[in-house]
Design a protein around this motif. Structure first.
Motif, PDB file in Angstrom:
ATOM      1  N   VAL A   1       0.835  -1.201   0.000  1.00  0.00           N
ATOM      2  CA  VAL A   1       0.000   0.000   0.000  1.00  0.00           C
ATOM      3  C   VAL A   1       0.873   1.256   0.000  1.00  0.00           C
ATOM      4  CG1 VAL A   1      -1.803   1.273   1.219  1.00  0.00           C
ATOM      5  CG2 VAL A   1      -1.819  -1.231   1.231  1.00  0.00           C
ATOM      6  N   GLU A   2       0.569   2.170  -0.917  1.00  0.00           N
ATOM      7  CA  GLU A   2       1.305   3.426  -1.025  1.00  0.00           C
ATOM      8  C   GLU A   2       0.451   4.586  -0.508  1.00  0.00           C
ATOM      9  OE1 GLU A   2       4.382   3.452  -2.022  1.00  0.00           O
ATOM     10  OE2 GLU A   2       4.529   1.408  -2.832  1.00  0.00           O
ATOM     11  N   ASP A   3       1.115   5.675  -0.117  1.00  0.00           N
ATOM     12  CA  ASP A   3       0.390   6.876   0.295  1.00  0.00           C
ATOM     13  C   ASP A   3      -0.577   7.314  -0.806  1.00  0.00           C
ATOM     14  OD1 ASP A   3       1.920   6.857   2.586  1.00  0.00           O
ATOM     15  OD2 ASP A   3       3.275   8.460   1.947  1.00  0.00           O
ATOM     16  N   ASN A   4      -1.706   7.850  -0.397  1.00  0.00           N
ATOM     17  CA  ASN A   4      -2.713   8.451  -1.306  1.00  0.00           C
ATOM     18  C   ASN A   4      -3.481   7.433  -2.138  1.00  0.00           C
ATOM     19  OD1 ASN A   4      -1.865  11.228  -0.634  1.00  0.00           O
ATOM     20  ND2 ASN A   4      -0.026  10.706  -1.809  1.00  0.00           N
ATOM     21  N   GLU A   5      -3.366   6.157  -1.829  1.00  0.00           N
ATOM     22  CA  GLU A   5      -4.067   5.150  -2.622  1.00  0.00           C
ATOM     23  C   GLU A   5      -5.492   4.918  -2.116  1.00  0.00           C
ATOM     24  OE1 GLU A   5      -1.034   2.177  -4.850  1.00  0.00           O
ATOM     25  OE2 GLU A   5      -1.616   1.589  -2.818  1.00  0.00           O
ATOM     26  N   VAL A   6      -6.303   4.386  -3.012  1.00  0.00           N
ATOM     27  CA  VAL A   6      -7.640   3.903  -2.677  1.00  0.00           C
ATOM     28  C   VAL A   6      -7.560   2.378  -2.644  1.00  0.00           C
ATOM     29  CG1 VAL A   6     -10.064   3.802  -3.349  1.00  0.00           C
ATOM     30  CG2 VAL A   6      -8.714   5.872  -3.842  1.00  0.00           C
ATOM     31  N   ILE A   7      -7.890   1.784  -1.506  1.00  0.00           N
ATOM     32  CA  ILE A   7      -7.772   0.330  -1.373  1.00  0.00           C
ATOM     33  C   ILE A   7      -9.078  -0.266  -0.847  1.00  0.00           C
ATOM     34  CG2 ILE A   7      -5.294   0.472  -0.965  1.00  0.00           C
ATOM     35  CD1 ILE A   7      -5.881  -0.171   2.007  1.00  0.00           C
ATOM     36  N   PHE A   8      -9.275  -1.534  -1.135  1.00  0.00           N
ATOM     37  CA  PHE A   8     -10.415  -2.268  -0.580  1.00  0.00           C
ATOM     38  C   PHE A   8      -9.877  -3.413   0.263  1.00  0.00           C
ATOM     39  CE2 PHE A   8     -13.922  -5.053  -0.033  1.00  0.00           C
ATOM     40  CZ  PHE A   8     -15.058  -4.259  -0.126  1.00  0.00           C
ATOM     41  N   ILE A   9     -10.423  -3.556   1.459  1.00  0.00           N
ATOM     42  CA  ILE A   9     -10.084  -4.659   2.348  1.00  0.00           C
ATOM     43  C   ILE A   9     -11.340  -5.479   2.561  1.00  0.00           C
ATOM     44  CG2 ILE A   9      -9.343  -5.284   4.676  1.00  0.00           C
ATOM     45  CD1 ILE A   9      -7.632  -2.769   4.700  1.00  0.00           C
ATOM     46  N   ASP A  10     -11.329  -6.732   2.094  1.00  0.00           N
ATOM     47  CA  ASP A  10     -12.545  -7.529   2.189  1.00  0.00           C
ATOM     48  C   ASP A  10     -12.696  -8.131   3.579  1.00  0.00           C
ATOM     49  OD1 ASP A  10     -11.114  -9.903   2.394  1.00  0.00           O
ATOM     50  OD2 ASP A  10     -12.008 -10.824   0.618  1.00  0.00           O
ATOM     51  N   ASP A  11     -13.654  -9.036   3.735  1.00  0.00           N
ATOM     52  CA  ASP A  11     -14.066  -9.461   5.069  1.00  0.00           C
ATOM     53  C   ASP A  11     -13.243 -10.604   5.648  1.00  0.00           C
ATOM     54  OD1 ASP A  11     -15.793 -12.251   4.782  1.00  0.00           O
ATOM     55  OD2 ASP A  11     -15.734 -11.080   2.959  1.00  0.00           O
ATOM     56  N   GLY A  12     -12.189 -11.026   4.996  1.00  0.00           N
ATOM     57  CA  GLY A  12     -11.430 -12.166   5.494  1.00  0.00           C
ATOM     58  C   GLY A  12     -10.694 -11.889   6.789  1.00  0.00           C
ATOM     59  N   SER A  13     -10.441 -12.948   7.533  1.00  0.00           N
ATOM     60  CA  SER A  13      -9.679 -12.810   8.773  1.00  0.00           C
ATOM     61  C   SER A  13      -8.211 -12.518   8.496  1.00  0.00           C
ATOM     62  CB  SER A  13      -9.809 -14.094   9.611  1.00  0.00           C
ATOM     63  OG  SER A  13      -9.429 -15.237   8.857  1.00  0.00           O
ATOM     64  N   THR A  14      -7.720 -12.871   7.311  1.00  0.00           N
ATOM     65  CA  THR A  14      -6.339 -12.539   6.952  1.00  0.00           C
ATOM     66  C   THR A  14      -6.221 -11.067   6.575  1.00  0.00           C
ATOM     67  OG1 THR A  14      -6.027 -14.792   6.130  1.00  0.00           O
ATOM     68  CG2 THR A  14      -4.381 -13.167   5.492  1.00  0.00           C
ATOM     69  N   THR A  15      -7.147 -10.583   5.769  1.00  0.00           N
ATOM     70  CA  THR A  15      -7.099  -9.174   5.339  1.00  0.00           C
ATOM     71  C   THR A  15      -7.259  -8.233   6.526  1.00  0.00           C
ATOM     72  OG1 THR A  15      -9.447  -9.403   4.774  1.00  0.00           O
ATOM     73  CG2 THR A  15      -7.869  -9.512   2.966  1.00  0.00           C
ATOM     74  N   LEU A  16      -7.943  -8.669   7.562  1.00  0.00           N
ATOM     75  CA  LEU A  16      -8.133  -7.824   8.741  1.00  0.00           C
ATOM     76  C   LEU A  16      -6.798  -7.406   9.345  1.00  0.00           C
ATOM     77  CD1 LEU A  16     -10.355  -6.648  10.643  1.00  0.00           C
ATOM     78  CD2 LEU A  16     -10.120  -8.729  12.000  1.00  0.00           C
ATOM     79  N   HIS A  17      -5.800  -8.284   9.262  1.00  0.00           N
ATOM     80  CA  HIS A  17      -4.490  -7.974   9.844  1.00  0.00           C
ATOM     81  C   HIS A  17      -3.751  -6.889   9.070  1.00  0.00           C
ATOM     82  CE1 HIS A  17      -4.193 -11.079  12.966  1.00  0.00           C
ATOM     83  NE2 HIS A  17      -4.890 -11.843  12.148  1.00  0.00           N
TER      84      HIS A  17
END
Length: 261
Positions: free
Chosen positions: A92-108
């Protein structure tokens, strides 16, 4: 067991990750050993809870055909997931738009975004939303938060369904971080749940770069709903290196594999 024996057992496990099943006759031919030797290897691997023997060979253990609840998923392979999340966050870079889905791994991933600047974070995960809000209120998170609305799954603490899919069509993200329930060469990435799988597929379409985060327990697993083929994936982050049998096709499809450390 001699070293060559251990190498043969590794070959069997790698083949399981590739195809999800092995046949005794094929192993006899490929390893140039007797069927009795192959049966002994399979018995030993089953005792180690690494496969399940079936008539004529063995299959990879599929712990459940039903998706565990979010609370149960959080404690499964927790340390591996934390390491994967930390490594994924470096993408992840500064100023980016990101999506984090509902997984227990992505939560970290969220815990390692605190040094990033001016992020826009979208999510359909209720636990992710609460964590993002908490960091935002403590002025530890820089940027904006968008929550995708729609049908709420109370057991999985996520939003899915046609309303959520329609809403995500209004956004384009730089990177989408996606959890999965199964991954196999030739079968792609899969999900226990149809609605979640449909949403993840739509999410991939709306992202410049799709990042799959998965621990090695998902290798060689095929679940109910197909999310996407390998050619829709840009990056895979896992706690282990890619199975060697996958590497040629990963290169052909221009997929970057990152081993988290």
């Amino acid at each position: 067991m001699s070293l060559i024996g251990e190498e043969r057992k590794d070959y069997i496990l790698n083949l399981l990750n590739l195809e999800g099943k092995v046949k005794t006759t094929d192993l006899v031919d490929n390893l140039n050993v007797s069927s009795e030797t192959i049966r002994r290897y399979l018995e030993e691997l089953e005792e180690e809870n690494k496969l399940k023997r079936v008539y004529g060979g063995a299959v990879k253990i599929n712990i459940s055909r039903e998706e565990p609840s979010h609370l149960k998923r959080e404690v499964l392979h927790a340390e591996e997931k934390r390491i994967i999340g930390r490594s994924a966050a470096t993408l992840v870079e500064d100023n980016e738009v990101i999506f984090i889905d509902d997984g227990s791994t992505t939560l970290h991933i969220i815990d390692y975004l605190l040094n990033k600047k001016n992020l826009t974070v979208l999510t359909n995960s209720v636990p992710a939303l609460y964590l993002l809000i908490d960091y935002k209120n403590k002025e530890l998170l820089s940027g904006d938060i968008f929550f995708i609305g729609g049908k709420v799954s109370s057991l999985q603490s996520r939003v899915v369904g046609s309303m959520a899919e329609k809403m995500i069509e209004n956004f384009y993200v730089d990177k989408a971080f996606i959890s999965i329930d199964g991954i196999m060469l030739g079968k792609g990435i899969t999900s226990f749940d149809e609605e979640r799988g449909q949403f993840a597929r739509k999410l991939i379409d709306q992202s410049k770069i799709s990042v799959v985060v998965t621990d090695s327990s998902k290798f060689g697993q095929v679940q109910f709903y197909k999310i996407a083929d390998f050619n829709k994936i840009d990056i895979i982050v896992s706690n282990v290196d890619a199975p060697k049998e996958w590497k040629e096709q990963l290169t052909q499809k221009d997929i970057t594999w990152i081993q988290a450390e």
